[in-house]
Design an enzyme around this catalytic site. Structure first.
Site, PDB file in Angstrom:
ATOM      1  N   HIS A   1      32.601 -14.233 -61.227  1.00 45.88           N
ATOM      2  CA  HIS A   1      34.157 -13.864 -60.052  1.00 45.88           C
ATOM      3  C   HIS A   1      35.091 -13.834 -61.528  1.00 45.88           C
ATOM      4  O   HIS A   1      36.550 -13.973 -61.169  1.00 45.88           O
ATOM      5  CB  HIS A   1      34.147 -15.306 -59.465  1.00 45.88           C
ATOM      6  CG  HIS A   1      33.567 -16.168 -58.909  1.00 45.88           C
ATOM      7  ND1 HIS A   1      33.052 -16.883 -58.294  1.00 45.88           N
ATOM      8  CD2 HIS A   1      32.766 -14.585 -57.711  1.00 45.88           C
ATOM      9  CE1 HIS A   1      32.410 -17.178 -56.809  1.00 45.88           C
ATOM     10  NE2 HIS A   1      31.695 -15.413 -57.257  1.00 45.88           N
TER      11      HIS A   1
ATOM     12  N   LEU B   1      36.664 -19.895 -53.703  1.00 44.04           N
ATOM     13  CA  LEU B   1      36.113 -20.239 -52.637  1.00 44.04           C
ATOM     14  C   LEU B   1      35.426 -19.402 -51.866  1.00 44.04           C
ATOM     15  O   LEU B   1      35.798 -18.805 -50.842  1.00 44.04           O
ATOM     16  CB  LEU B   1      36.610 -21.175 -52.045  1.00 44.04           C
ATOM     17  CG  LEU B   1      37.587 -22.666 -52.917  1.00 44.04           C
ATOM     18  CD1 LEU B   1      37.534 -23.923 -52.020  1.00 44.04           C
ATOM     19  CD2 LEU B   1      36.884 -23.204 -54.262  1.00 44.04           C
TER      20      LEU B   1
ATOM     21  N   ARG C   1      23.937 -23.237 -52.720  1.00 47.04           N
ATOM     22  CA  ARG C   1      23.546 -23.558 -54.298  1.00 47.04           C
ATOM     23  C   ARG C   1      24.483 -24.526 -54.533  1.00 47.04           C
ATOM     24  O   ARG C   1      25.710 -25.278 -53.726  1.00 47.04           O
ATOM     25  CB  ARG C   1      24.727 -22.450 -55.498  1.00 47.04           C
ATOM     26  CG  ARG C   1      24.234 -20.729 -55.220  1.00 47.04           C
ATOM     27  CD  ARG C   1      24.703 -19.847 -56.135  1.00 47.04           C
ATOM     28  NE  ARG C   1      24.929 -19.013 -55.527  1.00 47.04           N
ATOM     29  CZ  ARG C   1      25.819 -17.906 -55.916  1.00 47.04           C
ATOM     30  NH1 ARG C   1      26.456 -18.081 -57.365  1.00 47.04           N
ATOM     31  NH2 ARG C   1      25.772 -16.366 -55.466  1.00 47.04           N
TER      32      ARG C   1
ATOM     33  N   GLY D   1      38.834 -20.434 -49.474  1.00 43.84           N
ATOM     34  CA  GLY D   1      40.091 -20.076 -50.166  1.00 43.84           C
ATOM     35  C   GLY D   1      41.011 -19.430 -49.163  1.00 43.84           C
ATOM     36  O   GLY D   1      42.432 -20.240 -49.194  1.00 43.84           O
TER      37      GLY D   1
ATOM     38  N   ASN E   1      40.931 -18.625 -45.833  1.00 37.73           N
ATOM     39  CA  ASN E   1      40.827 -19.418 -44.802  1.00 37.73           C
ATOM     40  C   ASN E   1      41.343 -20.266 -44.348  1.00 37.73           C
ATOM     41  O   ASN E   1      40.912 -20.203 -43.148  1.00 37.73           O
ATOM     42  CB  ASN E   1      39.963 -18.035 -44.371  1.00 37.73           C
ATOM     43  CG  ASN E   1      39.963 -16.664 -44.397  1.00 37.73           C
ATOM     44  OD1 ASN E   1      40.900 -16.105 -44.242  1.00 37.73           O
ATOM     45  ND2 ASN E   1      39.157 -16.041 -44.513  1.00 37.73           N
TER      46      ASN E   1
HETATM   47  P1  ADP Z   1      30.956 -13.364 -51.149  1.00 32.80           P
HETATM   48  O1  ADP Z   1      31.074 -14.626 -52.247  1.00 32.80           O
HETATM   49  O2  ADP Z   1      29.894 -13.025 -50.515  1.00 32.80           O
HETATM   50  O3  ADP Z   1      31.865 -12.976 -51.476  1.00 32.80           O
HETATM   51  P2  ADP Z   1      33.511 -14.195 -49.255  1.00 32.80           P
HETATM   52  O4  ADP Z   1      34.447 -15.186 -50.500  1.00 32.80           O
HETATM   53  O5  ADP Z   1      33.008 -13.204 -47.874  1.00 32.80           O
HETATM   54  O6  ADP Z   1      32.665 -14.760 -49.900  1.00 32.80           O
HETATM   55  O7  ADP Z   1      33.810 -15.919 -49.011  1.00 32.80           O
HETATM   56  C1  ADP Z   1      32.325 -15.549 -47.087  1.00 32.80           C
HETATM   57  C2  ADP Z   1      32.321 -17.043 -46.810  1.00 32.80           C
HETATM   58  O8  ADP Z   1      33.888 -17.462 -47.097  1.00 32.80           O
HETATM   59  C3  ADP Z   1      32.258 -17.702 -45.344  1.00 32.80           C
HETATM   60  O9  ADP Z   1      30.039 -18.373 -45.673  1.00 32.80           O
HETATM   61  C4  ADP Z   1      32.669 -18.478 -44.743  1.00 32.80           C
HETATM   62  O10 ADP Z   1      32.277 -19.719 -44.745  1.00 32.80           O
HETATM   63  C5  ADP Z   1      33.877 -18.454 -45.355  1.00 32.80           C
HETATM   64  N1  ADP Z   1      34.941 -17.661 -44.299  1.00 32.80           N
HETATM   65  C6  ADP Z   1      35.093 -16.352 -43.681  1.00 32.80           C
HETATM   66  N2  ADP Z   1      35.744 -16.445 -42.732  1.00 32.80           N
HETATM   67  C7  ADP Z   1      36.465 -17.725 -42.483  1.00 32.80           C
HETATM   68  C8  ADP Z   1      37.748 -18.357 -41.760  1.00 32.80           C
HETATM   69  N3  ADP Z   1      38.477 -17.756 -41.000  1.00 32.80           N
HETATM   70  N4  ADP Z   1      37.839 -19.853 -41.711  1.00 32.80           N
HETATM   71  C9  ADP Z   1      36.781 -20.798 -42.965  1.00 32.80           C
HETATM   72  N5  ADP Z   1      35.948 -19.974 -43.732  1.00 32.80           N
HETATM   73  C10 ADP Z   1      35.562 -19.035 -43.309  1.00 32.80           C
END
Ligand code: ADP
Length: 398
Positions: A180, A209, A241, A334, A336
């Site tokens: 990342h 996150l 994980r 992180g 949302n």
């Molecule tokens: P990736 O690692 O696949 O790029 P993202 O950064 O898109 O992942 O994060 C995906 C995760 O974010 C979802 O699995 C979910 O748990 C969390 N998420 C997305 N929207 C919300 C929300 N509105 N409130 C809380 N968690 C959220």
């Protein structure tokens, strides 16, 4: 210049076309189930309707051909022809110790990335398939590789070495690499910018996150530690994980459940994290937050353990940097998840942190969520890895 940013996985491919002057995304989308039955392309031009087309894609070259057709389509395309795409930026996962920055992709670079394949057997070969497919279809367009590991190459030896026989580092380069990096770099720089402070003067902790999750310590503009290791399995508890565990657990489960090492590793990668901890309730924080609100004990256990681990890493990195000025939250959870941020910050009173509850509920922009005057500031900074890749690509392609 228009930059095509490609993030190529083994059976999927995400893309964005970004104008490097305006830094606006002109179109984006993804191809799914490449080489599998039922493949489809999702394409969204900026300000336009999302189009989903189910169509066969035998391989990544087929997928990229469809992406280029969508971008140049007479009706819904966003450029007249491929000449209007000035360069291609590829997200590359593992650059080992060979790449401490982005590079213009040449045959030598491709060979050097291939040498890192052992370190990221799922990701690097897929990234290279994307590179080779673009090379075939747009042989004269410059390509740049932006590595997830590069930003972390400034870590000092004491942060990247493991306490195992040194010969394994010498023979196999077993060490902490971190991932990342594009996000940690973008978010930490952006935090300094938003605060109007010099990046080089700050001690920043970035909590990325998402589904995958990692923390990094950025001191005076350089990464000094990060929670993911040789692979993205180490560190925080993630969606599926495990993050840090006692390594002896692997042998213990293998014996008790009569499983091979590969099978146990699959459990640690795909069935653990908050999914496993919540007794398979969900890996998605939206479900866990609902569960928490309903008093579901599986959700409570998963959320509490997850947030405690994040807080513990923040403590460790505060020690590593002898202090911290700013803590940033980013990526899906992180950005949302106000509840996760609150639960993590409840551990951080010793840093003089007090959350501004109203600010903490806001979404979708760079903002400070601590009350004025806190010794350590907490911020939400939406990450934008595609824009960071486009910037690097424009810089090197010129
Ligand atoms: P990736 O690692 O696949 O790029 P993202 O950064 O898109 O992942 O994060 C995906 C995760 O974010 C979802 O699995 C979910 O748990 C969390 N998420 C997305 N929207 C919300 C929300 N509105 N409130 C809380 N968690 C959220």
């Amino acid at each position: 210049m228009n930059i095509l940013v490609i993030n190529c996985g083994s059976s999927s491919l995400k893309f964005q076309l970004i104008n490097s002057e305006s830094e606006q995304c002109i179109a984006k989308g993804l191809c799914e189930r490449i080489g599998i039955d039922g493949s489809k392309i999702v394409y969204t031009p900026a300000g336009g309707e999302k189009e989903v087309t189910v169509t066969p894609m035998a391989d990544h070259t087929d997928a990229i051909r469809l992406v280029l057709e969508a971008l140049t389509n007479e009706k819904t395309g966003v450029v007249k022809n491929l000449e209007e795409i000035g360069a291609i930026g590829h997200r590359m996962v593992h650059g080992g110790e060979k790449f401490s920055g982005s590079v213009v992709i040449t045959d030598e670079v491709i060979a050097a990335v291939e040498e890192c394949n052992d370190l990221a057997p799922l990701h690097n070969p897929a990234n290279l398939i994307g590179v080779n497919a673009c090379k075939k279809l747009m042989p004269n367009t410059p390509m740049v590789g932006v590595f997830d590991t590069a930003f972390h190459q400034t870590m000092p030896e004491e942060a990247y070495m493991y306490g195992i026989p040194y010969e394994y580092y010498q023979k196999y380069k077993i060490r902490r690499y971190g991932f990342h990096g594009t996000s940690h770099s973008y978010v930490s720089k952006r935090a300094a910018e938003v605060l109007g402070e010099k990046y080089e003067d700050l001690k920043i902790i970035v909590c990325h996150l998402g589904n995958g999750a990692s923390v990094s310590a950025v001191k005076n503009g350089k990464c000094v530690d990060t929670s993911m290791g040789l692979t993205p399995l180490e560190g925080l508890i993630m969606g599926t994980r495990s993050g840090d565990i006692d390594p002896a657990i692997i042998e213990f489960i293998a014996h008790k459940e009569n499983k091979s090492i590969d099978e146990v590793m699959a459990i640690l990668n795909k069935k653990s994290g908050v999914l496993g901890l919540s007794d398979n309730l969900s890996s998605d924080f939206r479900d866990l937050e609902d569960g928490l609100a309903d008093g579901n004990e599986n959700a409570i256990r998963a959320m509490k353990t997850y947030c405690y681990r994040v807080a513990k890493y923040i403590g460790a990195y505060t020690a590593a940097m002898n202090g911290v000025d700013v803590i940033c939250f980013t990526a899906g959870v992180g950005e949302n998840g106000p509840i996760v941020r609150t639960m993590v910050c409840e551990y951080l009173g010793y840093l003089g942190i007090k959350l501004d509850e109203e600010a903490n509920q806001k979404r979708g922009k760079d903002l400070e969520i601590t009350v004025p005057g806190c010794a350590t500031k907490v911020m939400v900074i939406p990450t934008n890895e595609e824009l960071a890749i486009a910037r690097e690509t424009a810089r090197l392609a010129k």
